[in-house]
Scaffold this active site. Structure first.
Site, PDB file in Angstrom:
ATOM      1  N   LYS A 140      17.039 -17.143  -7.336  1.00 57.47           N
ATOM      2  CA  LYS A 140      15.958 -16.496  -8.082  1.00 57.47           C
ATOM      3  C   LYS A 140      16.224 -16.557  -9.586  1.00 57.47           C
ATOM      4  O   LYS A 140      15.308 -16.812 -10.377  1.00 57.47           O
ATOM      5  CB  LYS A 140      15.807 -15.033  -7.637  1.00 57.47           C
ATOM      6  CG  LYS A 140      15.168 -14.856  -6.266  1.00 57.47           C
ATOM      7  CD  LYS A 140      15.005 -13.387  -5.947  1.00 57.47           C
ATOM      8  CE  LYS A 140      14.338 -13.184  -4.603  1.00 57.47           C
ATOM      9  NZ  LYS A 140      14.193 -11.741  -4.269  1.00 57.47           N
ATOM     10  N   GLU A 183      20.932 -14.658   6.682  1.00 52.96           N
ATOM     11  CA  GLU A 183      21.130 -13.749   5.547  1.00 52.96           C
ATOM     12  C   GLU A 183      22.222 -12.729   5.814  1.00 52.96           C
ATOM     13  O   GLU A 183      22.846 -12.225   4.884  1.00 52.96           O
ATOM     14  CB  GLU A 183      19.820 -13.029   5.196  1.00 52.96           C
ATOM     15  CG  GLU A 183      18.879 -13.853   4.351  1.00 52.96           C
ATOM     16  CD  GLU A 183      17.803 -13.022   3.679  1.00 52.96           C
ATOM     17  OE1 GLU A 183      17.155 -13.556   2.768  1.00 52.96           O
ATOM     18  OE2 GLU A 183      17.604 -11.853   4.053  1.00 52.96           O
TER      19      GLU A 183
END
Length: 437
Positions: free
Chosen positions: A428, A293
């Site tokens: 998402k 990340e």
């Protein structure tokens, strides 16, 4: 302190390459220290260590003592950094096999001896309905406490699990509100709204600390302490590393960051973290999120993967030795691995292993590491070896800070913000669209 052996990586680079990078390394390091780089408003994970809050540590220890006294199970709900750090440390520092007493039929009594740590379970980190159903069934007859960890309180996996778990808790315990702990934003979010009607105990996730850097906050410290681990030694191990890694000279975290950057420039796109001690496997899971990340943006960054040797040498060893030369290996090793089990002599020697009789299993592990590292190096794989003193709270705190500091520096070397994760928002958005949000 963490020791870096780069002897099997430097020869894969041009002479003086690391020295030539040093000015850029020093600038990236200084940007972390003085908060002058991208995402500097999320460097609170260092502030926690430069100005320790002992009152908070004491409060967490008090809550953890209560859990060890009254809980059979502490169920932690969270995803990503909200559980990977705690799981990594707990897996590393708890016995492989635990003796348990038979559960008592009376609720809310505790089945084990007073102060015997509860079983710490993790949920809210995937969408398996089968897992959640079987989890709730397994909790029947046990004294259960819950720690839900989310800044927003709306993260899909965690919030869905909490819907089910909160209902289960309210159906099973009259004092359910006293058994639920929330770890969340100081003021905002759904969990704070819930506390208007339910007096859940609350811990704060600092707004300037991102999830993958949050293991030294209540996010990680509460579950770790509940598991019976000395969080002061763990926390102050990180404090020690933070202090030792302030200087740019002879800084192993900077050297590690610099070598990974240079090897990426040379076409090595995958960094495999290899552990020999199974207890460290979950450290790899935490490291994988931290690196992936933080670095994987704007078409750059090493792809982080984790293997456990010698087990995975029997599945991936062939590829590591003879596959595409796109992989570098970071070996995470332990000076004192508590493997002093002496190999016995066998009269019949049917297995032909008397040649190792009298040696310890630690000797075997060391031989496996040396042989594997040399063979892979001879096959063209750059090898970095990180050595920690022992698998204890202090050295683990040092190790986690080492990686955090290194990835902050490497992010700046790559020209990305190491503290955001814009790509996560893309999946998402697509997922929520399909679910009808």
């Amino acid at each position: 302190m963490i020791r870096l052996d780069d002897s099997r990586a430097l020869d894969m680079l041009d002479d003086g390459a690391l020295d030539d990078l040093q000015p850029k390394l020093t600038d990236a390091h200084q940007a972390v220290l003085d908060k002058s780089g991208a995402g500097s408003d999320f460097l609170g994970w260092r502030d926690l260590l430069t100005d320790p809050d002992d009152a908070l540590l004491e409060d967490i220890e008090t809550t953890a003592a209560h859990l060890r006294r009254d809980a059979d199970v502490l169920l932690c709900l969270g995803i990503g950094g909200s559980y990977l750090g705690a799981k990594a440390v707990i897996d590393a520092l708890t016995p492989y096999f635990k003796k348990t007493s038979p559960a008592t039929p009376d609720l809310p009594g505790k089945s084990d001896q007073p102060d015997d740590p509860p079983e710490v379970l993790f949920a809210g980190n995937q969408t398996s309905g089968a897992y959640l159903r079987e989890l709730l069934e397994s909790l029947e007859g046990k004294s259960v406490f819950v720690n839900v960890i989310s800044k927003s309180g709306t993260t899909l996996e965690t919030a869905l699990s909490f819907r089910f778990v909160r209902q289960w808790m309210e159906d099973h315990f009259e004092d359910a509100d006293d058994r639920i702990i929330v770890t969340t934003d100081p003021e905002k979010g759904v969990l704070n709204t819930l506390r208007d009607e339910h007096p859940y105990k609350k811990y704060v996730i600092p707004r300037d600390v991102g999830g993958r850097f949050s293991v030294m906050t209540p996010v990680g410290l509460l579950p770790i302490a509940a598991a019976g681990i000395d969080i002061r030694s763990f926390f102050y191990g990180a404090v020690s590393a933070c202090e030792e890694l302030k200087d740019a000279e002879d800084n192993p975290a900077l050297q590690y960051a610099g070598l990974r950057y240079l090897l990426l420039e040379e076409g090595y796109d995958v960094d495999v973290l290899a552990v020999f001690e199974p207890k460290l496997r979950s450290i790899g899971g935490w490291w994988q999120q931290l690196m992936g990340e933080s670095e994987g943006k704007d078409g750059t960054g090493l792809f982080p993967a984790v293997v456990q040797y010698t087990t995975d040498l029997h599945s991936l060893g062939q590829y590591m030795q003879d596959g595409q030369r796109i992989v570098l290996e970071t070996f995470l090793m332990v000076e004192d691995d508590d493997g002093d089990l002496t190999i016995p002599q066998s009269e019949d020697n049917l297995d032909g292993l008397n040649y190792v009789a009298g040696k310890t299993m630690s000797d075997v592990t060391r031989g496996a590491y040396e042989g594997t590292a040399q063979a892979h190096s001879d096959g063209g794989v750059p090898i970095l070896s990180l050595w920690m003193d022992s698998i204890d709270p202090g050295p683990l705190g040092e190790l986690l800070y080492f990686f955090e500091h290194a990835v902050a520096v490497s992010g700046y070397l790559l020209g990305v913000n190491p503290f955001n994760q814009p790509g996560v928002e893309d999946y998402k958005r697509e997922m929520f669209d399909r679910l009808g949000k």
